[in-house]
Design an enzyme around this catalytic site. Structure first.
Site, short mmCIF file in Angstrom:
data_model
loop_
_atom_site.label_atom_id
_atom_site.label_comp_id
_atom_site.label_asym_id
_atom_site.label_seq_id
_atom_site.Cartn_x
_atom_site.Cartn_y
_atom_site.Cartn_z
N PHE A 113 -22.62 136.65 -27.71
CA PHE A 113 -23.83 136.29 -26.99
C PHE A 113 -23.74 136.75 -25.53
O PHE A 113 -22.77 136.46 -24.83
CB PHE A 113 -24.05 134.77 -27.05
CG PHE A 113 -25.23 134.31 -26.24
CD1 PHE A 113 -26.52 134.63 -26.63
CD2 PHE A 113 -25.05 133.56 -25.08
CE1 PHE A 113 -27.61 134.21 -25.88
CE2 PHE A 113 -26.13 133.14 -24.33
CZ PHE A 113 -27.43 133.46 -24.73
N LYS A 163 -14.83 135.89 -18.45
CA LYS A 163 -14.89 134.52 -17.96
C LYS A 163 -13.54 133.83 -18.01
O LYS A 163 -13.18 133.06 -17.10
CB LYS A 163 -15.92 133.71 -18.76
CG LYS A 163 -16.10 132.30 -18.21
CD LYS A 163 -17.26 131.55 -18.86
CE LYS A 163 -17.43 130.17 -18.22
NZ LYS A 163 -18.57 129.43 -18.81
N MET A 466 -49.30 158.43 -4.90
CA MET A 466 -48.67 159.74 -4.96
C MET A 466 -48.88 160.41 -6.31
O MET A 466 -49.10 161.62 -6.39
CB MET A 466 -47.17 159.63 -4.66
CG MET A 466 -46.47 160.97 -4.53
SD MET A 466 -47.14 161.99 -3.19
CE MET A 466 -46.22 161.35 -1.79
#
Length: 560
Positions: A113, A163, A466
């Site tokens: 995940f 982590k 532009m």
């Protein structure tokens, strides 16, 4: 002492003198944010509305200060949202360190995940990147990243940290930051060749780029230009490297450069290019570019030599060092007749705009008048960007911040927040188009929430200006998907996000609104309504030589 990976991240940032971080938290980076919370009196964190805003803010901070900008993001979409900002910094050689956190080491490569291979994704758009799977390598990796970001040709570095590495512990020993100094090693033969080319030239022309700003070489470049006694043009990224109020300055070069600059490049016998890389928007048709001249290039990156344009000779090294060495050896030159020739082009082909009514160029000139030329001007990308480059007279480096290489719509608002955080003493104005504002308008809330007093000037023509200009000139006025004439009210939008909003439909209304904005000390948006068919002049058609620059008067003559 034993520290967690998250603690090491924060301590290393403090070692490097980082005082501001821009970012957005998420699950994978929570340990770092928890530690950052404990050091909020030492490192200020600006929570942006979107991770792309964080990367642009870090970029703007770096451009305005000369320091390394830092941004944080979590794994997966948080990390991928940084990509455009990292690429923007890469294309313009801006020192940036992006720190992302990923899923734990054991989950890598399993489509976990919010897992993404951000190191793989950003490999082509970073100077270097790392994924740190061993906490014992974390501190050294962060320190090396700051050195890499600053050393030589600057650029972005990404550090991805799983982590569980931010939670693990290891021994940490503080170290002072390494001071990155430019190398003084310049090939003497190249210097002598350069001097010989300058001495024999009768019609030298100098083009300065962003490298002069990155190397802090503005003073050395000024002395060099005066010694060579040559007209000076700049690229989009070179604005501020040479004072644009100086008599030698001829305006920007290239697709939307002045005719004086484009003609000067075409007619010179020596083109000296200092810290510029021959972008296609500068050169036009490369086979016709400076075809009457020898080309002498000064650049820190050997890879830029002969990459886009074949040069005659080059000097590789830090531009500041190159210019110091040349200045100490070069005698005063005199090119009075050549300068008079270029000055005649400046007088014959000035930049012009409608004498009445609210227009993009007039708005830029009014910003220049009210700020007395002493502001940091940031832009988005498009017509307003070119008008800012043409009509604001920049006299100092690091005062014009724009996405030159990547041309990133949505860059300016985040970058202006970063610039104001880095230079709170300066008035910071972001000049935007209505199309660009739609891409990053959520960062108005960031400025309001943090009370960052930037001024957002929207040149609102209700079209993608532009792109419409190209459709008008080259696509037989087929305005496919460029009309933005809807019910969006930018003034109400600004007010809803906590900023102050004004609408200007006349020159007098803009003068009053901008004057008030300068005094409020709050984020302000001014919606300037201009004509949808206003164009940027001059212009070089795609594939044409810059000598063939044309303007509205030329088109009328051709039609007659």
């Amino acid at each position: 002492m034993q520290l967690t990976g998250a603690e090491i991240v924060v301590e290393c940032l403090k070692e490097q003198g980082v005082d501001t971080v821009f970012g957005y938290p998420g699950g994978a980076i929570l340990n770092v944010y928890d530690e950052l919370y404990k050091h909020s009196n030492e490192i200020r964190h600006i929570l942006t509305s979107h991770e792309q805003g964080a990367s642009h803010a870090a970029d703007g901070y770096a451009r305005a200060t000369g320091k390394v900008g830092v941004c944080f993001a979590t794994s997966g979409p948080g990390a991928t949202n940084l990509v455009t900002g990292i690429a923007t910094a890469y294309m313009d050689s801006i020192p940036l360190v992006a720190i992302t956190c990923n899923v734990g080491v054991s989950l890598l490569g399993k489509d976990s995940f919010q897992e993404i291979d951000i190191a793989g994704i950003t490999m082509p758009i970073t100077k270097h990147n790392y994924i740190v799977k061993d906490i014992n390598q974390l501190a050294d990796t962060i320190r090396k990243s700051f050195i890499i970001a600053k050393k030589g040709r600057p650029g972005p570095v990404l550090i991805d940290i799983p982590k569980d590495v931010t939670a693990a512990k290891t021994e940490y020993t503080p170290q002072p930051a390494v001071q990155v100094m430019p190398s003084s090693d310049i090939d003497e033969r190249d210097l002598e060749t350069a001097l010989a080319m300058i001495r024999r030239s009768e019609r030298p022309f100098i083009c300065v780029g962003g490298g002069a700003i990155l190397s802090d070489a503005a003073e050395e470049f000024y002395r060099f230009a005066k010694k060579v006694d040559a007209p000076v043009t700049d690229t989009l990224m070179g604005h501020g490297a040479f004072p644009e109020t100086d008599e030698l300055y001829t305006g920007m070069v290239g697709m939307h450069g002045t005719k004086a600059s484009d003609y000067g490049v075409d007619e010179c016998d020596l083109l000296i290019v200092a810290g510029a890389r021959f972008s296609d928007r500068v050169t036009g048709n490369v086979n016709e570019f400076a075809k009457n001249a020898e080309i002498l290039q000064f650049d820190i990156d050997a890879a830029e030599m002969n990459k886009n344009v074949l040069i005659t000779e080059g000097v590789i090294g830090d531009l500041k060092v190159i210019l110091e060495k040349l200045n100490s050896r070069l005698e005063q030159q005199d090119h009075t007749q050549w300068k008079e020739r270029i000055n005649s082009y400046k007088e014959k082909y000035p930049l012009v705009y409608p004498a009445e009514g609210l227009s993009g160029p007039w708005v830029v000139e009014e910003i220049y008048r009210q700020t007395e030329g002493d502001a940091i001007v940031v832009t988005e990308v498009g017509q307003h960007q070119m008008w800012a480059a043409q009509f604001y007279q920049f006299t100092e480096p690091r005062t014009f911040l724009t996405s030159g290489g990547l041309g990133t719509m949505g860059y300016g608002l985040g970058a202006s927040i970063g610039a104001k955080m880095g230079r709170p003493d300066k008035t910071v104005v972001n000049i935007a188009g209505d199309g660009c504002l739609r891409m990053n308008m959520n960062e108005i809330a960031t400025a309001a929430r943090n009370n960052i007093p930037i001024i957002e000037v929207v040149i609102n023509n209700h079209v993608l200006g532009m792109v419409r200009q190209w459709q008008d000139l080259f696509y037989e006025q087929r305005y496919s998907q460029t009309v933005l004439n809807d019910a969006v009210d930018f003034v109400k939008l600004a007010e809803a996000m906590g900023a102050v909003g004004y609408r200007a439909q006349t020159r007098e209304e803009f003068q009053k609104a901008f004057a008030e904005a300068l005094t409020l000390g709050r984020p302000v948006l001014i919606d300037c309504q201009i004509d949808k068919d206003e164009k940027v002049w001059p212009m070089v058609a795609p594939g044409a030589a810059i000598r063939d620059a044309f303007d509205e008067a030329d088109m009328k003559k051709k039609a007659d």
